[in-house]
Design a protein around this motif. Structure first.
Motif, PDB file in Angstrom:
ATOM      1  N   ALA A   1       0.850  -1.197   0.000  1.00 59.64           N
ATOM      2  CA  ALA A   1       0.000   0.000   0.000  1.00 59.64           C
ATOM      3  C   ALA A   1       0.881   1.242   0.000  1.00 59.64           C
ATOM      4  O   ALA A   1       2.032   1.215   0.430  1.00 59.64           O
ATOM      5  CB  ALA A   1      -0.915   0.015   1.222  1.00 59.64           C
ATOM      6  N   SER A   2       0.331   2.331  -0.490  1.00 61.77           N
ATOM      7  CA  SER A   2       1.039   3.600  -0.548  1.00 61.77           C
ATOM      8  C   SER A   2       1.428   4.071   0.853  1.00 61.77           C
ATOM      9  O   SER A   2       0.662   3.921   1.797  1.00 61.77           O
ATOM     10  CB  SER A   2       0.134   4.636  -1.218  1.00 61.77           C
ATOM     11  N   TRP A   3       2.607   4.668   0.973  1.00 58.24           N
ATOM     12  CA  TRP A   3       3.052   5.168   2.279  1.00 58.24           C
ATOM     13  C   TRP A   3       2.362   6.477   2.650  1.00 58.24           C
ATOM     14  O   TRP A   3       2.394   6.894   3.793  1.00 58.24           O
ATOM     15  CB  TRP A   3       4.576   5.341   2.322  1.00 58.24           C
ATOM     16  N   PHE A   4       1.743   7.147   1.658  1.00 61.25           N
ATOM     17  CA  PHE A   4       1.083   8.428   1.901  1.00 61.25           C
ATOM     18  C   PHE A   4      -0.417   8.308   1.646  1.00 61.25           C
ATOM     19  O   PHE A   4      -0.862   7.424   0.915  1.00 61.25           O
ATOM     20  CB  PHE A   4       1.684   9.522   1.002  1.00 61.25           C
ATOM     21  N   PRO A   5      -1.228   9.208   2.239  1.00 60.53           N
ATOM     22  CA  PRO A   5      -2.673   9.180   1.989  1.00 60.53           C
ATOM     23  C   PRO A   5      -2.957   9.482   0.515  1.00 60.53           C
ATOM     24  O   PRO A   5      -2.407  10.444  -0.034  1.00 60.53           O
ATOM     25  CB  PRO A   5      -3.225  10.300   2.876  1.00 60.53           C
ATOM     26  N   PRO A   6      -3.771   8.675  -0.145  1.00 55.82           N
ATOM     27  CA  PRO A   6      -4.051   8.879  -1.570  1.00 55.82           C
ATOM     28  C   PRO A   6      -4.580  10.274  -1.904  1.00 55.82           C
ATOM     29  O   PRO A   6      -4.279  10.808  -2.970  1.00 55.82           O
ATOM     30  CB  PRO A   6      -5.093   7.810  -1.889  1.00 55.82           C
ATOM     31  N   ASN A   7      -5.334  10.896  -1.005  1.00 57.47           N
ATOM     32  CA  ASN A   7      -5.887  12.220  -1.279  1.00 57.47           C
ATOM     33  C   ASN A   7      -4.837  13.336  -1.181  1.00 57.47           C
ATOM     34  O   ASN A   7      -5.126  14.495  -1.449  1.00 57.47           O
ATOM     35  CB  ASN A   7      -7.062  12.524  -0.362  1.00 57.47           C
ATOM     36  N   LYS A   8      -3.606  13.004  -0.818  1.00 56.27           N
ATOM     37  CA  LYS A   8      -2.540  14.008  -0.711  1.00 56.27           C
ATOM     38  C   LYS A   8      -1.427  13.751  -1.726  1.00 56.27           C
ATOM     39  O   LYS A   8      -0.334  14.289  -1.614  1.00 56.27           O
ATOM     40  CB  LYS A   8      -1.991  14.041   0.710  1.00 56.27           C
ATOM     41  N   ARG A   9      -1.714  12.948  -2.739  1.00 58.70           N
ATOM     42  CA  ARG A   9      -0.725  12.562  -3.747  1.00 58.70           C
ATOM     43  C   ARG A   9      -0.010  13.764  -4.369  1.00 58.70           C
ATOM     44  O   ARG A   9       1.186  13.741  -4.588  1.00 58.70           O
ATOM     45  CB  ARG A   9      -1.400  11.743  -4.841  1.00 58.70           C
TER      46      ARG A   9
END
Length: 89
Positions: A67-75
């Motif tokens: 999974a992404s290390w960052f929140p998807p809404n802050k890409r």
């Protein structure tokens, strides 16, 4: 390795020519390793080498392996240097 997600605040003067109040906006999203002596807190430096002391810790945790290390809404605000360091490290 535990990754702590941090937001670098970006402050700008108000655009309304008012009293000059500082307005906060989203700055870059960084990643830092966890402090080895204080679990849950970030180490002194992000993976790109920035000081973490003025950054705000986000409560985001990856959903699982891969999974992404960052929140998807802050890409759009992700620090590319931190992202590269995590992907190649």
């Amino acid at each position: 390795m535990t990754v702590i997600v941090l937001e670098e605040p970006r402050r700008e003067l108000s655009q309304d020519f008012g009293p000059g109040d500082v307005v906060s906006y989203i700055g870059k999203i960084h990643a830092a390793p966890a402090d080895p002596f204080v679990p849950g807190d970030p180490a002194d430096r992000t993976f790109c080498g920035q000081d973490t002391s003025g950054m705000e810790k986000l409560s985001y945790r990856p959903a699982g392996p891969g999974a992404s290390w960052f929140p998807p809404n802050k890409r759009q605000w992700v620090c590319r240097d931190c992202d590269t360091a995590l992907r190649t490290g």
